[in-house]
Motif scaffolding. Structure first.
Motif, PDB file in Angstrom:
ATOM      1  N   GLY A  28      11.985   2.475  -5.665  1.00  0.00           N
ATOM      2  CA  GLY A  28      12.153   1.945  -4.319  1.00  0.00           C
ATOM      3  C   GLY A  28      11.791   2.882  -3.193  1.00  0.00           C
ATOM      4  N   VAL A  29      10.881   3.818  -3.449  1.00  0.00           N
ATOM      5  CA  VAL A  29      10.489   4.768  -2.404  1.00  0.00           C
ATOM      6  C   VAL A  29       9.746   4.075  -1.262  1.00  0.00           C
ATOM      7  CG1 VAL A  29       8.974   6.741  -1.904  1.00  0.00           C
ATOM      8  CG2 VAL A  29      10.498   6.806  -3.879  1.00  0.00           C
ATOM      9  N   GLY A  30       8.979   3.016  -1.568  1.00  0.00           N
ATOM     10  CA  GLY A  30       8.233   2.318  -0.520  1.00  0.00           C
ATOM     11  C   GLY A  30       9.130   1.817   0.605  1.00  0.00           C
ATOM     12  N   PRO A  31      10.139   0.987   0.305  1.00  0.00           N
ATOM     13  CA  PRO A  31      11.065   0.522   1.352  1.00  0.00           C
ATOM     14  C   PRO A  31      11.800   1.680   2.035  1.00  0.00           C
ATOM     15  CG  PRO A  31      11.246  -0.852  -0.595  1.00  0.00           C
ATOM     16  CD  PRO A  31      10.373   0.312  -0.976  1.00  0.00           C
ATOM     17  N   PHE A  32      12.091   2.740   1.284  1.00  0.00           N
ATOM     18  CA  PHE A  32      12.759   3.905   1.859  1.00  0.00           C
ATOM     19  C   PHE A  32      11.899   4.538   2.948  1.00  0.00           C
ATOM     20  CE2 PHE A  32      13.099   8.546   1.928  1.00  0.00           C
ATOM     21  CZ  PHE A  32      14.437   8.722   2.235  1.00  0.00           C
ATOM     22  N   ILE A  90       0.845  -1.202   0.000  1.00  0.00           N
ATOM     23  CA  ILE A  90       0.000   0.000   0.000  1.00  0.00           C
ATOM     24  C   ILE A  90       0.875   1.245   0.000  1.00  0.00           C
ATOM     25  CG2 ILE A  90      -1.628   1.372   1.357  1.00  0.00           C
ATOM     26  CD1 ILE A  90      -2.847  -1.269   2.323  1.00  0.00           C
ATOM     27  N   VAL A  91       1.915   1.249   0.827  1.00  0.00           N
ATOM     28  CA  VAL A  91       2.825   2.399   0.888  1.00  0.00           C
ATOM     29  C   VAL A  91       3.466   2.647  -0.470  1.00  0.00           C
ATOM     30  CG1 VAL A  91       5.005   3.248   1.844  1.00  0.00           C
ATOM     31  CG2 VAL A  91       3.306   2.232   3.352  1.00  0.00           C
ATOM     32  N   ALA A  92       3.947   1.571  -1.102  1.00  0.00           N
ATOM     33  CA  ALA A  92       4.605   1.705  -2.411  1.00  0.00           C
ATOM     34  C   ALA A  92       3.641   2.239  -3.459  1.00  0.00           C
ATOM     35  CB  ALA A  92       5.172   0.353  -2.842  1.00  0.00           C
ATOM     36  N   GLN A  93       2.404   1.730  -3.462  1.00  0.00           N
ATOM     37  CA  GLN A  93       1.429   2.160  -4.446  1.00  0.00           C
ATOM     38  C   GLN A  93       0.948   3.578  -4.169  1.00  0.00           C
ATOM     39  OE1 GLN A  93       0.809   0.527  -7.187  1.00  0.00           O
ATOM     40  NE2 GLN A  93      -0.525   2.184  -7.921  1.00  0.00           N
ATOM     41  N   ALA A 110       4.729   7.098 -12.759  1.00  0.00           N
ATOM     42  CA  ALA A 110       5.658   6.971 -13.884  1.00  0.00           C
ATOM     43  C   ALA A 110       5.135   7.780 -15.064  1.00  0.00           C
ATOM     44  CB  ALA A 110       5.798   5.508 -14.274  1.00  0.00           C
ATOM     45  N   THR A 111       6.038   8.482 -15.726  1.00  0.00           N
ATOM     46  CA  THR A 111       5.712   9.209 -16.962  1.00  0.00           C
ATOM     47  C   THR A 111       6.739   8.758 -18.002  1.00  0.00           C
ATOM     48  OG1 THR A 111       7.025  11.076 -16.128  1.00  0.00           O
ATOM     49  CG2 THR A 111       4.644  11.172 -15.780  1.00  0.00           C
ATOM     50  N   ASP A 112       7.554   9.674 -18.468  1.00  0.00           N
ATOM     51  CA  ASP A 112       8.658   9.254 -19.323  1.00  0.00           C
ATOM     52  C   ASP A 112       9.863   8.873 -18.470  1.00  0.00           C
ATOM     53  OD1 ASP A 112       8.924  11.864 -18.457  1.00  0.00           O
ATOM     54  OD2 ASP A 112      10.008  12.527 -20.237  1.00  0.00           O
ATOM     55  N   THR A 113       9.709   9.006 -17.154  1.00  0.00           N
ATOM     56  CA  THR A 113      10.713   8.553 -16.187  1.00  0.00           C
ATOM     57  C   THR A 113      10.021   7.644 -15.178  1.00  0.00           C
ATOM     58  OG1 THR A 113      10.333  10.539 -14.852  1.00  0.00           O
ATOM     59  CG2 THR A 113      12.179  10.602 -16.405  1.00  0.00           C
ATOM     60  N   PRO A 114      10.765   6.779 -14.484  1.00  0.00           N
ATOM     61  CA  PRO A 114      10.154   5.862 -13.522  1.00  0.00           C
ATOM     62  C   PRO A 114       9.419   6.589 -12.395  1.00  0.00           C
ATOM     63  CG  PRO A 114      12.386   5.173 -14.059  1.00  0.00           C
ATOM     64  CD  PRO A 114      12.209   6.541 -14.645  1.00  0.00           C
ATOM     65  N   GLY A 115       8.394   5.938 -11.857  1.00  0.00           N
ATOM     66  CA  GLY A 115       7.655   6.509 -10.750  1.00  0.00           C
ATOM     67  C   GLY A 115       8.269   6.140  -9.413  1.00  0.00           C
ATOM     68  N   GLY A 153      12.506  10.713  -0.720  1.00  0.00           N
ATOM     69  CA  GLY A 153      13.080   9.479  -1.247  1.00  0.00           C
ATOM     70  C   GLY A 153      13.297   9.523  -2.748  1.00  0.00           C
ATOM     71  N   TYR A 154      12.323  10.086  -3.458  1.00  0.00           N
ATOM     72  CA  TYR A 154      12.410  10.100  -4.918  1.00  0.00           C
ATOM     73  C   TYR A 154      13.524  11.021  -5.412  1.00  0.00           C
ATOM     74  CZ  TYR A 154      11.032  10.051  -9.814  1.00  0.00           C
ATOM     75  OH  TYR A 154      11.034   9.893 -11.176  1.00  0.00           O
ATOM     76  N   PHE A 155      13.572  12.242  -4.869  1.00  0.00           N
ATOM     77  CA  PHE A 155      14.527  13.214  -5.396  1.00  0.00           C
ATOM     78  C   PHE A 155      15.927  13.080  -4.809  1.00  0.00           C
ATOM     79  CE2 PHE A 155      10.511  15.122  -6.661  1.00  0.00           C
ATOM     80  CZ  PHE A 155      10.792  15.431  -7.984  1.00  0.00           C
ATOM     81  N   THR A 156      16.139  12.081  -3.941  1.00  0.00           N
ATOM     82  CA  THR A 156      17.494  11.743  -3.527  1.00  0.00           C
ATOM     83  C   THR A 156      17.904  10.392  -4.107  1.00  0.00           C
ATOM     84  OG1 THR A 156      16.632  10.822  -1.445  1.00  0.00           O
ATOM     85  CG2 THR A 156      17.465  13.090  -1.388  1.00  0.00           C
ATOM     86  N   SER A 157      17.035   9.800  -4.929  1.00  0.00           N
ATOM     87  CA  SER A 157      17.381   8.551  -5.620  1.00  0.00           C
ATOM     88  C   SER A 157      18.191   8.883  -6.876  1.00  0.00           C
ATOM     89  CB  SER A 157      16.113   7.794  -6.022  1.00  0.00           C
ATOM     90  OG  SER A 157      15.423   8.475  -7.073  1.00  0.00           O
TER      91      SER A 157
END
Length: 207
Positions: free
Chosen positions: A69-73, A48-51, A59-64, A170-174
């Protein structure tokens, strides 16, 4: 990237406002917790957290968010850097997500994308109501001032607010967030205080 740089980036993404628990987590780092009751999520809650994060950054033209891996983060951050009270409040938020999802006919992860967005918006409204209620409880209705001692314990952050902050962080430090969504300069050159920006210029990643 150091914690202050990360904090500045997330603050910009959140419109300049961060919850107190997130500021503490980023600036003070992780703390020793009660090993007898570590924070953890069930497999269903992890999904649920990941979704949920993927609805915030799809996701668009780049991964969502889910793909990077934002969920585990998010689970790791709450386990290592937030209070036990905040962790329990986060779980209650996940339970409420499921309650609202069941009203639409199924578990959150089994809903259509449109229905999931509806639940996410409902949780955003819930967070706003929760924050307003907490604010009202600290104000003396007769004087209009903050009640004495009411700020002694910082209230926990609403579920939606916290998961949104951690999703962005999490996303913008990946690697994907820094190199594909931001303008990443791995080895910056000399300092230039004023440079022209091109049309559609991305924000610079803080390396």
């Amino acid at each position: 990237m150091n914690r202050r740089d990360a904090l500045n980036r997330v603050a910009v993404l959140m419109g300049g406002a961060l919850s107190a628990p997130t500021m503490v987590a980023l600036l003070e780092g992780c703390t020793t917790k009660d090993a007898s009751a570590p924070f953890s999520l069930s497999a269903d809650y992890q999904e649920i957290v990941a979704q949920f994060a993927d609805i915030i950054i799809p996701a668009t033209d780049t991964p969502g968010a889910k793909e990077v891996g934002v969920g585990p983060f998010i689970e790791m951050m709450i386990k290592d850097c937030y209070s036990d009270a905040q962790g329990e409040h986060f779980k209650k938020g996940l339970s409420l997500v499921e309650e609202k999802s069941k009203e639409l006919g199924s578990s959150f992860t089994s809903l259509t994308n449109e229905q999931q967005i509806e639940v996410v918006k409902a949780m955003e409204t819930e967070a706003a109501n929760e924050a307003q209620k907490a604010k009202e409880e600290q104000i003396d209705p007769e004087t209009g001032k903050v009640k004495e001692g009411s700020a002694a314990e910082e209230p926990v952050t609403p579920f939606f607010t916290l998961i949104k902050e951690l999703t962005l962080f999490g996303y913008f430090t990946s690697e994907v967030g820094m190199t594909q969504e931001l303008d990443y300069v791995p080895i910056p050159g000399r300092f230039e205080g004023c440079i022209p920006l091109k049309e559609g210029q991305k924000a610079y990643a803080l390396g």
